[in-house]
Design a protein around this motif. Sequence first.
Motif, PDB file in Angstrom:
ATOM      1  N   GLN A  21      62.271 -85.268 -18.101  1.00  0.00           N
ATOM      2  CA  GLN A  21      61.496 -85.166 -17.057  1.00  0.00           C
ATOM      3  C   GLN A  21      62.158 -86.031 -15.874  1.00  0.00           C
ATOM      4  O   GLN A  21      63.243 -86.651 -16.277  1.00  0.00           O
ATOM      5  CB  GLN A  21      60.291 -85.636 -17.280  1.00  0.00           C
ATOM      6  CG  GLN A  21      59.780 -86.799 -18.023  1.00  0.00           C
ATOM      7  CD  GLN A  21      58.548 -86.845 -18.495  1.00  0.00           C
ATOM      8  OE1 GLN A  21      57.835 -86.114 -18.865  1.00  0.00           O
ATOM      9  NE2 GLN A  21      57.877 -88.274 -18.659  1.00  0.00           N
ATOM     10  N   SER A  22      61.653 -86.200 -14.797  1.00  0.00           N
ATOM     11  CA  SER A  22      62.196 -87.143 -13.883  1.00  0.00           C
ATOM     12  C   SER A  22      61.534 -88.528 -13.662  1.00  0.00           C
ATOM     13  O   SER A  22      62.138 -89.253 -12.812  1.00  0.00           O
ATOM     14  CB  SER A  22      62.050 -86.427 -12.485  1.00  0.00           C
ATOM     15  OG  SER A  22      60.916 -85.875 -12.144  1.00  0.00           O
ATOM     16  N   THR A  23      60.544 -88.662 -14.296  1.00  0.00           N
ATOM     17  CA  THR A  23      59.820 -89.966 -14.181  1.00  0.00           C
ATOM     18  C   THR A  23      59.167 -90.204 -15.656  1.00  0.00           C
ATOM     19  O   THR A  23      59.146 -89.559 -16.532  1.00  0.00           O
ATOM     20  CB  THR A  23      58.588 -90.009 -13.416  1.00  0.00           C
ATOM     21  OG1 THR A  23      57.646 -88.966 -13.864  1.00  0.00           O
ATOM     22  CG2 THR A  23      59.102 -89.485 -11.704  1.00  0.00           C
ATOM     23  N   GLN A 184      61.194 -92.547 -10.134  1.00  0.00           N
ATOM     24  CA  GLN A 184      62.187 -91.901 -10.567  1.00  0.00           C
ATOM     25  C   GLN A 184      63.593 -92.537 -10.667  1.00  0.00           C
ATOM     26  O   GLN A 184      64.614 -92.380 -11.640  1.00  0.00           O
ATOM     27  CB  GLN A 184      62.579 -91.030  -9.249  1.00  0.00           C
ATOM     28  CG  GLN A 184      61.398 -89.827  -9.051  1.00  0.00           C
ATOM     29  CD  GLN A 184      61.541 -89.399  -7.722  1.00  0.00           C
ATOM     30  OE1 GLN A 184      62.756 -88.862  -7.118  1.00  0.00           O
ATOM     31  NE2 GLN A 184      60.511 -89.114  -6.955  1.00  0.00           N
ATOM     32  N   TYR A 187      63.493 -94.403 -14.022  1.00  0.00           N
ATOM     33  CA  TYR A 187      63.764 -93.338 -15.302  1.00  0.00           C
ATOM     34  C   TYR A 187      65.351 -93.366 -15.250  1.00  0.00           C
ATOM     35  O   TYR A 187      65.671 -93.047 -16.447  1.00  0.00           O
ATOM     36  CB  TYR A 187      63.107 -91.804 -14.853  1.00  0.00           C
ATOM     37  CG  TYR A 187      63.150 -90.976 -15.878  1.00  0.00           C
ATOM     38  CD1 TYR A 187      62.298 -90.732 -17.042  1.00  0.00           C
ATOM     39  CD2 TYR A 187      64.225 -89.960 -15.782  1.00  0.00           C
ATOM     40  CE1 TYR A 187      62.378 -89.904 -17.904  1.00  0.00           C
ATOM     41  CE2 TYR A 187      64.395 -89.048 -16.877  1.00  0.00           C
ATOM     42  CZ  TYR A 187      63.599 -88.823 -17.850  1.00  0.00           C
ATOM     43  OH  TYR A 187      63.750 -87.883 -18.694  1.00  0.00           O
ATOM     44  N   LYS A 188      66.050 -93.155 -13.935  1.00  0.00           N
ATOM     45  CA  LYS A 188      67.332 -93.008 -14.271  1.00  0.00           C
ATOM     46  C   LYS A 188      68.226 -94.395 -14.791  1.00  0.00           C
ATOM     47  O   LYS A 188      69.250 -93.929 -15.223  1.00  0.00           O
ATOM     48  CB  LYS A 188      68.064 -92.838 -12.629  1.00  0.00           C
ATOM     49  CG  LYS A 188      67.644 -91.538 -12.103  1.00  0.00           C
ATOM     50  CD  LYS A 188      67.923 -91.470 -10.596  1.00  0.00           C
ATOM     51  CE  LYS A 188      67.536 -90.106 -10.064  1.00  0.00           C
ATOM     52  NZ  LYS A 188      67.828 -90.117  -8.623  1.00  0.00           N
ATOM     53  N   THR A 213      57.344 -85.469  -7.498  1.00  0.00           N
ATOM     54  CA  THR A 213      58.169 -84.459  -8.229  1.00  0.00           C
ATOM     55  C   THR A 213      57.275 -83.551  -9.022  1.00  0.00           C
ATOM     56  O   THR A 213      57.586 -82.432  -9.127  1.00  0.00           O
ATOM     57  CB  THR A 213      58.581 -85.193  -9.489  1.00  0.00           C
ATOM     58  OG1 THR A 213      57.794 -86.026 -10.300  1.00  0.00           O
ATOM     59  CG2 THR A 213      59.945 -86.179  -9.140  1.00  0.00           C
TER      60      THR A 213
END
Length: 268
Positions: A21-23, A184, A187-188, A213
């Motif tokens: 997922q993105s978060t 976000q 998370y990266k 998102t």
Amino acid sequence: MAGPPVFLSSLLNRYNPSIEQSTPFVTLTFAQSLDAKIAGKGGKQLILSGKESMVMTHWMRTMHDGILIGIGTALNDDPQLNTRHLPPKDPDPSVNDHNNSYNLPRPMILDTKLRLNPHCKLLKNYAAGAGRRPWLICAEPSQTSERTEWLTRRNTLEKAGARMVVLETGHDTEGYLPISLVLQTVYKLGIRSVMVEGGAQVIRSFFSQQNDTLPTRSLVDTAIITIAPIFVGEDGVSYNVETGPFTTFKYASTEIFGQDSVVGLIAA
């Protein structure tokens, strides 16, 4: 009565870090009085949680990759954000480093203007090898006149051990960072679950800001609220939540820890 790990697992075991997922998954948690106050006059720290619910909070910390607070909480409370209230894993009393035996979440502070005290406990613990390196989540000032002071503060805090996480956007006119972008970004950087501990403005932001998102979902996956059996009065600070249109929760469970009631809610 369920112990803290059982109670918390019933709420958080659906967090699967292998899901792309993105978060991160977000747990918003705080202690409040019966009249919904979370701090004293002017944001002064109040010890609302009893011993038993404080231990529960420290167990909760072990179940997350990161722990997030606002700069107001960092300045007013000077927290350590560790697991010092948990029992030692090693029964040998000569072993005194049990904090490092548990999963310690990454301390993260929302600090737009880099106001964190370079002599705070988080940085002292990191320098002493007793805590993880804090991340300061910030944005470069939009005004040229503010840049020199901001860079000076950045240099001082980096020398003290902090890592800067500079967002690729500015803050809004009131100095607040966009929470969706914060999530976000971390998370990266490998954070798959975040425990948010406040203070009042951070709680309001997570409840009211839009999820960029997933616009139809709340930014918060789980809310765990400790309710202490006391009244603080009108001088206390409340979080005064104005929830967004998609910030809806369903009741999950309640557990009693000592004199406190702990309520678990899950995003609908």
